[in-house]
Design an enzyme around this catalytic site. Structure first.
Site, PDB file in Angstrom:
ATOM      1  N   HIS A  49       0.842  -1.196   0.000  1.00 23.86           N
ATOM      2  CA  HIS A  49       0.000   0.000   0.000  1.00 23.86           C
ATOM      3  C   HIS A  49       0.880   1.250   0.000  1.00 23.86           C
ATOM      4  CE1 HIS A  49       0.629  -0.816   4.372  1.00 23.86           C
ATOM      5  NE2 HIS A  49       0.931   0.465   4.333  1.00 23.86           N
TER       6      HIS A  49
HETATM    7  C1  T46 Z   1       2.837   0.787   6.888  1.00 26.85           C
HETATM    8  C2  T46 Z   1       3.655  -0.431   7.097  1.00 26.85           C
HETATM    9  C3  T46 Z   1       5.118  -0.127   7.220  1.00 26.85           C
HETATM   10  C4  T46 Z   1      -4.085  -1.043  13.748  1.00 26.85           C
HETATM   11  O1  T46 Z   1      -5.136  -1.360  14.342  1.00 26.85           O
HETATM   12  N1  T46 Z   1      -3.430   0.102  14.082  1.00 26.85           N
HETATM   13  C5  T46 Z   1      -2.283   0.481  13.473  1.00 26.85           C
HETATM   14  O2  T46 Z   1      -1.729   1.537  13.829  1.00 26.85           O
HETATM   15  C6  T46 Z   1      -1.743  -0.344  12.436  1.00 26.85           C
HETATM   16  C7  T46 Z   1      -0.469   0.053  11.723  1.00 26.85           C
HETATM   17  C8  T46 Z   1      -2.412  -1.489  12.118  1.00 26.85           C
HETATM   18  N2  T46 Z   1      -3.564  -1.834  12.763  1.00 26.85           N
HETATM   19  C9  T46 Z   1      -4.228  -3.085  12.409  1.00 26.85           C
HETATM   20  C10 T46 Z   1      -4.867  -3.095  11.027  1.00 26.85           C
HETATM   21  C11 T46 Z   1      -4.721  -4.532  10.596  1.00 26.85           C
HETATM   22  O3  T46 Z   1      -5.825  -5.270  11.050  1.00 26.85           O
HETATM   23  O4  T46 Z   1      -3.257  -4.127  12.398  1.00 26.85           O
HETATM   24  C12 T46 Z   1      -3.482  -5.039  11.326  1.00 26.85           C
HETATM   25  C13 T46 Z   1      -2.247  -5.148  10.441  1.00 26.85           C
HETATM   26  O5  T46 Z   1      -2.042  -3.902   9.753  1.00 26.85           O
HETATM   27  P1  T46 Z   1      -1.579  -3.835   8.222  1.00 26.85           P
HETATM   28  O6  T46 Z   1      -2.140  -4.953   7.476  1.00 26.85           O
HETATM   29  O7  T46 Z   1      -1.898  -2.455   7.710  1.00 26.85           O
HETATM   30  O8  T46 Z   1       0.010  -4.009   8.383  1.00 26.85           O
HETATM   31  P2  T46 Z   1       1.134  -3.856   7.268  1.00 26.85           P
HETATM   32  O9  T46 Z   1       2.333  -4.528   7.801  1.00 26.85           O
HETATM   33  O10 T46 Z   1       0.662  -4.264   5.939  1.00 26.85           O
HETATM   34  O11 T46 Z   1       1.408  -2.265   7.175  1.00 26.85           O
HETATM   35  C14 T46 Z   1       1.857  -1.530   8.308  1.00 26.85           C
HETATM   36  C15 T46 Z   1       1.085  -0.204   8.416  1.00 26.85           C
HETATM   37  O12 T46 Z   1      -0.306  -0.473   8.416  1.00 26.85           O
HETATM   38  C16 T46 Z   1       1.413   0.744   7.288  1.00 26.85           C
HETATM   39  O13 T46 Z   1       0.925   2.028   7.598  1.00 26.85           O
HETATM   40  O14 T46 Z   1       3.274   1.737   6.242  1.00 26.85           O
HETATM   41  O15 T46 Z   1       3.240  -1.244   8.205  1.00 26.85           O
END
Ligand code: T46
Length: 138
Positions: A49
Site C-alpha cells: 500500500h
Molecule cells: C505501513 C507499514 C510499514 C491497527 O489497528 N493500528 C495500526 O496503527 C496499524 C499500523 C495497524 N492496525 C491493524 C490493522 C490490521 O488489522 O493491524 C493489522 C495489520 O495492519 P496492516 O495490514 O496495515 O500491516 P502492514 O504490515 O501491511 O502495514 C503496516 C502499516 O499499516 C502501514 O501504515 O506503512 O506497516
C-alpha cells in the site's frame, strides 16, 4: 523519490548502547503513533500500500528486513539491519516489507493516528493517481 536513510546518534558507554528519537529532531515530523511488528512468518511479504498523507520512520530495532519502495516512476530496495538506522518514507510511496529474519522487530513512528481512509491498497489506482498528480503539476 522522497525517502531518506537516517543515521541516529548512538550514546554508548561501558553499559551498552542507547538511541534517542525525538519528534522534529531525529524524526522529521510530530510523532502521533508508534507501532511495531514481530514474529513475522517466514517468507511473508507485508505492506502492499501507499499512504495519501502519512509520513513514517521505520527502524529495525532487532534482526533485519528488506523494504521495497515505489513512487510510481522508480523503485528502490533497502536493507534495514541496524537499530541506529532509520528509513524515512514520505506520503505517496508504495511500500512492501519482506525477508524478515525470524528475530526481526520493525518499529514504526508515524505522523498520524491509524486511519484506514489514508491507505491506497490498489497498485493500479496508486500509479494512476501518482502519475496524474505529477502531470497536473507540469
Ligand atoms: C505501513 C507499514 C510499514 C491497527 O489497528 N493500528 C495500526 O496503527 C496499524 C499500523 C495497524 N492496525 C491493524 C490493522 C490490521 O488489522 O493491524 C493489522 C495489520 O495492519 P496492516 O495490514 O496495515 O500491516 P502492514 O504490515 O501491511 O502495514 C503496516 C502499516 O499499516 C502501514 O501504515 O506503512 O506497516
Amino acid at each position: 523519490m522522497n525517502y531518506k536513510q537516517l543515521n541516529f546518534q548512538r550514546h554508548g558507554d561501558d553499559r551498552g548502547m542507547l538511541v534517542a528519537l525525538e519528534e522534529s529532531k531525529e524524526i522529521p515530523f510530530l510523532v502521533k503513533r508508534v507501532y511495531y511488528m514481530y514474529d513475522t512468518v517466514e517468507g511473508c511479504r507485508r505492506g502492499y500500500h501507499a499512504h495519501k498523507k502519512l509520513k513514517q520512520v521505520l527502524v529495525c530495532v532487532h534482526g533485519s528486513c528488506k523494504i521495497h519502495l515505489d513512487d510510481g516512476y522508480s523503485q528502490k530496495e533497502l536493507f534495514l539491519c541496524k537499530p541506529y538506522e532509520g528509513l524515512y518514507i514520505s506520503s505517496n510511496i508504495w511500500r512492501e516489507m519482506y525477508d524478515f529474519s525470524s528475530d526481526a522487530v520493525l518499529l514504526v513512528l508515524a505522523s498520524d493516528v491509524y486511519d484506514e481512509t489514508d491507505y491506497v491498497r490498489d497498485y493500479q489506482k496508486f500509479i494512476t493517481t501518482t502519475r496524474g498528480n505529477k502531470n497536473n503539476e507540469n
